[in-house]
Scaffold this active site. Structure first.
Site, PDB file in Angstrom:
ATOM      1  N   ASP A  81       0.814  -1.206   0.000  1.00 39.18           N
ATOM      2  CA  ASP A  81       0.000   0.000   0.000  1.00 39.18           C
ATOM      3  C   ASP A  81       0.855   1.267   0.000  1.00 39.18           C
ATOM      4  O   ASP A  81       0.460   2.285  -0.571  1.00 39.18           O
ATOM      5  CB  ASP A  81      -0.919   0.003   1.222  1.00 39.18           C
ATOM      6  N   CYS A 122       0.980  -8.343   4.968  1.00 39.68           N
ATOM      7  CA  CYS A 122       0.564  -6.955   4.816  1.00 39.68           C
ATOM      8  C   CYS A 122      -0.909  -6.814   4.447  1.00 39.68           C
ATOM      9  O   CYS A 122      -1.518  -7.702   3.872  1.00 39.68           O
ATOM     10  CB  CYS A 122       1.449  -6.265   3.788  1.00 39.68           C
ATOM     11  N   SER A 472      -5.143   4.956   5.502  1.00 42.89           N
ATOM     12  CA  SER A 472      -4.106   4.045   5.970  1.00 42.89           C
ATOM     13  C   SER A 472      -4.205   3.892   7.471  1.00 42.89           C
ATOM     14  O   SER A 472      -4.617   4.824   8.189  1.00 42.89           O
ATOM     15  CB  SER A 472      -2.730   4.604   5.595  1.00 42.89           C
TER      16      SER A 472
END
Length: 559
Positions: A81, A122, A472
């Protein structure tokens, strides 16, 4: 010996061709005779959290062999990301979750493994693998790659988000370019998932809390020898689960998910958990309505002040006792935990917690001395978000828990980012970034760049940001995402105009657009849905099938 799933490809005269293909890869008759354990790993050379998963894979293989199985590895995709951030690549990040789940299902059904070990690390990879494993429902254990250590820059702990915020500081002339260059070199010191309670580490901790990962899965550092030992233990544990026929849906019950939601609140996890946990639960046949997050948050205090909202790292959390110690401390709350749920240790949660203790009462505070009396995440409702929106309230400055200001409206992240860095956003403003939801994005892109720019420009305690996209796990400040319904579906966020007053009351779970209902209805009558941004390829198909952020952005199954 009891019947195994893999017997379908290895037993009987009719399976001689199948055995011949296995032997073409070097498998011996003895290896073929043993239980075949699929190991789904996401090793690649583009994600720091995955660069070392080949070593975790070898350790898992060792554990499987030690316990009498035959390990068979296959790969999964993964998106970084951080590298995908703030360009078209971010449209593919959340969408990759469904591909990962589907591909695991394909591999496990086409090649009937007896059990699975999953090696993610992740963001979308961990929930994607969990979704696939619950769908297939054969004995499974998750062992992640572990968190990255924090970097050190001029005597302070730093991490990836420090670099994003550094960009804003350079623009605000509070940091020079040479300092940013130095920070860039120091912030990410090696392999592992980015060092904070960002989405990857949040999901790996919650996997442990659900019971699908061994104790230590969420917090043991990527570079620690203990991580290799844990991987070997995972390989051995899956053989025990196979022998006892303990399957993911036996573990991931409604009670287990509620335990995980309690840990979510105590740790102050990423808002992305509000997308992923319901999506994972759906594969287990468990309904987790959005309102449940507020119910749990009201009962569970915030016990850990972790990066990015606080000073402490995942390494420090591990040293303090990790997720298991946090769970042990929650036994002292009125909420408590369900101790009878099964875990991949082959024992109940209650049995796992018998000997745990908190080793540092500042890193993991007691329920009598929490960082906040309520949990780390809040779901807000109001005429701007009738189906809800999400904020990481543990990372919001006290003065921004209640805020009212004029809307500064942008139809893309790039436009908002430019306005922030050019100094056009002022104290008191409420930045609206829309047409970034699951369908409108498409792919519900994360917005670490504008949120970090706000912090870097010194506006973190005076500016709010609202979007139908998402943030995020590295985000801090009054950043409110997942606004549902999204703009592309004609949600009220589509009708906000420049200067409209937005009222935010996080403590009371409210968000309101201060515009009369008749005016909103008139604006709705003039609104035209925008043309899709991507109409071809996987993401084009995804945009046609994806549902609202309020339902976990899962795909429709009524096609």
């Amino acid at each position: 010996m009891k019947t195994m799933r893999s017997d379908a490809i290895k037993k009987g005269i009719e399976r001689a061709p199948h055995r011949s293909l296995l032997k073409a890869m070097g498998y011996t008759n003895e290896e073929i005779r043993r239980p075949l354990i699929g190991i789904c790993h996401a090793h690649n050379e583009i994600i720091p959290g995955h660069i070392h998963l080949d070593k975790i894979l070898e350790a898992v293989k060792t554990g499987v062999r030690m316990a009498g199985g035959t390990p068979i590895a296959f790969g999964a995709i993964g998106v970084c990301d951080g590298i995908a951030m703030n360009h078209s690549g971010m449209k593919y990040s959340l969408a990759s979750r469904e591909l990962i789940a589907d591909s695991l299902e394909v591999m496990a059904m086409a090649h009937p493994f007896d059990a699975l070990v999953l090696i993610p690390n992740c963001d979308k990879v961990t929930p994607g693998m969990l979704m696939g494993a619950l769908r297939v429902n054969i004995p499974s254990v998750v062992v992640s790659g572990g968190p990255m250590l924090t970097g050190r820059f001029r005597g302070k702990d730093v991490h990836l988000v420090s670099v994003f915020e550094g960009v804003g500081r350079v623009k605000a002339e509070t940091m020079d370019i040479q300092e940013l260059d130095e920070l860039e070199d120091q912030a990410c010191p090696g392999c592992g998932s980015c060092s904070g309670m960002f989405t990857a580490n949040s999901m790996n901790c919650l996997t442990e809390a659900i019971g699908l990962g061994l104790p230590g899965n969420g917090t043991i550092p990527a570079v620690a020898a203990a991580r290799i030992r844990l991987a070997k233990e995972a390989g051995m544990a899956v053989m025990h689960l196979l022998e006892e026929d303990i399957r993911p849906r036996d573990i991931a019950t409604r009670e287990a998910f509620e335990n995980a939601m309690a840990i979510d609140m105590a740790l102050g996890c990423s808002t992305n958990t509000v997308l992923h946990v319901p999506a994972i639960a759906r594969e287990a046949g468990v309904d987790l309505p959005l309102e449940l997050f507020n119910e749990v948050s009201a009962r569970v205090p915030h016990l850990c002040s972790l990066i990015p909202g606080g000073p402490h790292s995942l390494q420090q959390l591990d040293e303090a006792g990790g997720v298991q110690a946090v769970m042990g401390e929650l036994l002292n709350t009125k909420f408590g935990l369900n101790l009878n749920v099964m875990t991949v240790t082959g024992k109940t949660l209650g049995e796992n917690l018998e000997k745990v203790r908190v080793r540092d009462a500042e890193i993991i505070r007691s329920v009598d001395n929490p960082y906040h009396k309520v949990g780390g995440i809040a779901v807000l409702y109001g005429n701007l978000a009738p189906d809800g929106c999400v904020v990481k309230q543990s990372a919001v400055a006290e003065e921004m828990l209640s805020h009212s200001g004029p809307a500064r409206v942008f139809d893309s992240e790039d436009e908002a980012q430019a306005a922030i860095l050019e100094g056009r956003i002022k104290a008191g403003d409420v930045v609206i970034i829309r047409y970034c939801g699951p369908r409108g994005g498409p792919g519900m892109p994360e917005m670490l760049s504008p949120t970090s720019a706000i912090i870097g420009m010194g506006l973190g305690k005076s500016v709010a940001l609202i979007t139908d996209g998402r943030f995020s796990g590295g985000t801090q400040g009054a950043c409110i995402g997942h606004v549902s319904p999204e703009a592309a579906d004609g949600g009220p966020i589509a009708f906000v105009e420049e200067g409209d007053r937005i009222n935010i009351d996080i403590s009371h779970n409210k968000i309101e657009l201060d515009v009369a209902a008749d005016i909103l209805e008139e604006r709705r009558s003039r609104w035209q849905p925008p043309a899709p941004k991507i109409t071809t390829g996987y993401v084009g198909r995804y945009a046609k099938l994806v549902t609202s952020g309020s339902t976990g952005a899962v795909l429709r199954d009524d096609f």
